[in-house]
Write an enzyme that holds these catalytic residues in place. Structure first.
Site, short mmCIF file in Angstrom:
data_model
loop_
_atom_site.label_atom_id
_atom_site.label_comp_id
_atom_site.label_asym_id
_atom_site.label_seq_id
_atom_site.Cartn_x
_atom_site.Cartn_y
_atom_site.Cartn_z
N ASP A 178 2.03 -4.56 -6.47
CA ASP A 178 2.90 -4.74 -5.31
C ASP A 178 3.58 -6.11 -5.38
O ASP A 178 3.21 -6.97 -6.18
CB ASP A 178 2.11 -4.61 -4.00
CG ASP A 178 0.70 -5.18 -4.08
OD1 ASP A 178 0.55 -6.27 -4.68
OD2 ASP A 178 -0.23 -4.58 -3.54
N ASN A 232 -8.86 -2.95 6.43
CA ASN A 232 -8.47 -1.69 7.05
C ASN A 232 -8.49 -0.52 6.07
O ASN A 232 -8.03 0.58 6.39
CB ASN A 232 -7.09 -1.81 7.70
CG ASN A 232 -5.99 -2.16 6.70
OD1 ASN A 232 -6.23 -2.23 5.49
ND2 ASN A 232 -4.78 -2.37 7.19
N HIS A 257 -6.90 -0.43 3.04
CA HIS A 257 -5.73 -0.25 2.19
C HIS A 257 -6.06 -0.57 0.73
O HIS A 257 -6.93 -1.37 0.44
CB HIS A 257 -4.54 -1.09 2.68
CG HIS A 257 -4.60 -2.55 2.38
ND1 HIS A 257 -4.70 -3.51 3.35
CD2 HIS A 257 -4.54 -3.24 1.21
CE1 HIS A 257 -4.71 -4.70 2.80
NE2 HIS A 257 -4.61 -4.57 1.49
N GLU A 308 -0.98 1.22 3.37
CA GLU A 308 -1.62 0.95 4.64
C GLU A 308 -2.10 2.25 5.30
O GLU A 308 -1.57 3.33 5.01
CB GLU A 308 -0.64 0.24 5.59
CG GLU A 308 -0.19 -1.14 5.12
CD GLU A 308 -1.17 -2.23 5.49
OE1 GLU A 308 -2.38 -1.97 5.62
OE2 GLU A 308 -0.72 -3.38 5.65
#
Length: 245
Positions: free
Chosen positions: A67, A136, A138, A143
């Site tokens: 990313d 979370n 990811h 996400e």
């Protein structure tokens, strides 16, 4: 999943790096998928150490980072390309033409995502993917949401994700960009080997959900349950919610 639990982050990172180095020695032309963030720093430090000892030759390997922040050129100090230069690329012998990155400053984000997916496919996909995991759940910048995107895409980063990245930019969350380009879930879970590192109390719930929870886009890492060759490299705190025999 092969779960490896170590007393400390440093021990886990050192062991993970040793495994990666052994894989490169066995297959020097490996195609590697590489993450950023805080978790890989000690892995990269150990890979650099192994290279300086003459125990790791990356000259024939190919890398794709997972990313990049949207809107940042490669030479921006806050870019993930600059991060990789600081923590790995400057310290090993990767050939520049074998290093691949999203261009966060590309004028057409969608076209850049298509270009990057084509480059990954042309390389034959990933032989080995190194992943972190967000609090979370990811992986890369996929996400949590109602669905998981298979291909590369533009993503708005959650506030939680941006807060976890703040230490990379002087603990100032306002300096973390709002959006990024990321590989989708498909090339990650299609990698021939997947190695996920997770350290600290903030990752414990996500690790538990990844391993024991349902497969759901609400925890993108849970899709790794579908993969036949996943190894987890954890410190004891991150592993505390796992059921181990």
């Amino acid at each position: 999943m092969k779960v490896r639990v170590f007393a400390s982050e440093l021990e886990a990172a050192t062991a993970c790096a040793a495994h990666i180095a052994a894989e490169v020695r066995a297959r020097p032309e490996l195609v590697l998928g590489l993450p950023t963030g805080r978790s890989p720093i000690n892995v990269y430090k150990e890979l650099a150490t192994l290279h300086h000892r003459g125990e790791l030759d990356l000259s024939r390997a190919t890398t794709f980072n997972l990313d990049e922040f949207l809107g940042l050129p490669p030479d921006d100090p806050a870019s993930f390309r600059a991060y990789m230069e600081r923590h790995l690329f400057q310290h090993v012998n990767l050939a520049p033409e074998r290093i691949h990155f999203f261009d966060g400053s590309a004028p057409d984000a969608e076209a850049e995502c298509v270009r990057y997916d084509a480059a990954v496919a042309a390389a034959g996909g990933f032989d080995l993917v190194l992943l972190g995991i967000g609090p979370n759940g990811h992986i890369a910048f996929n996400e949590p949401g109602d669905s998981a995107l298979a291909t590369s895409h533009r993503v708005l980063l959650s506030r939680e994700t941006r807060q976890t990245l703040a230490p990379l930019v002087g603990d100032d969350v306002s300096r973390v960009p709002m959006a990024a380009l990321t590989l989708g879930v498909a090339p990650l879970i299609q990698g021939r080997q997947v190695h996920l590192i997770a350290f600290g109390a903030s990752k414990a719930a996500a690790v538990t959900a990844m391993v024991h929870g349902p497969i759901t886009p609400r925890c993108p890492a849970s899709f790794l349950q579908l993969h036949p060759n996943v190894s987890l490299w954890l410190d004891a705190v991150a592993a505390r919610g796992l059921q181990r025999g």
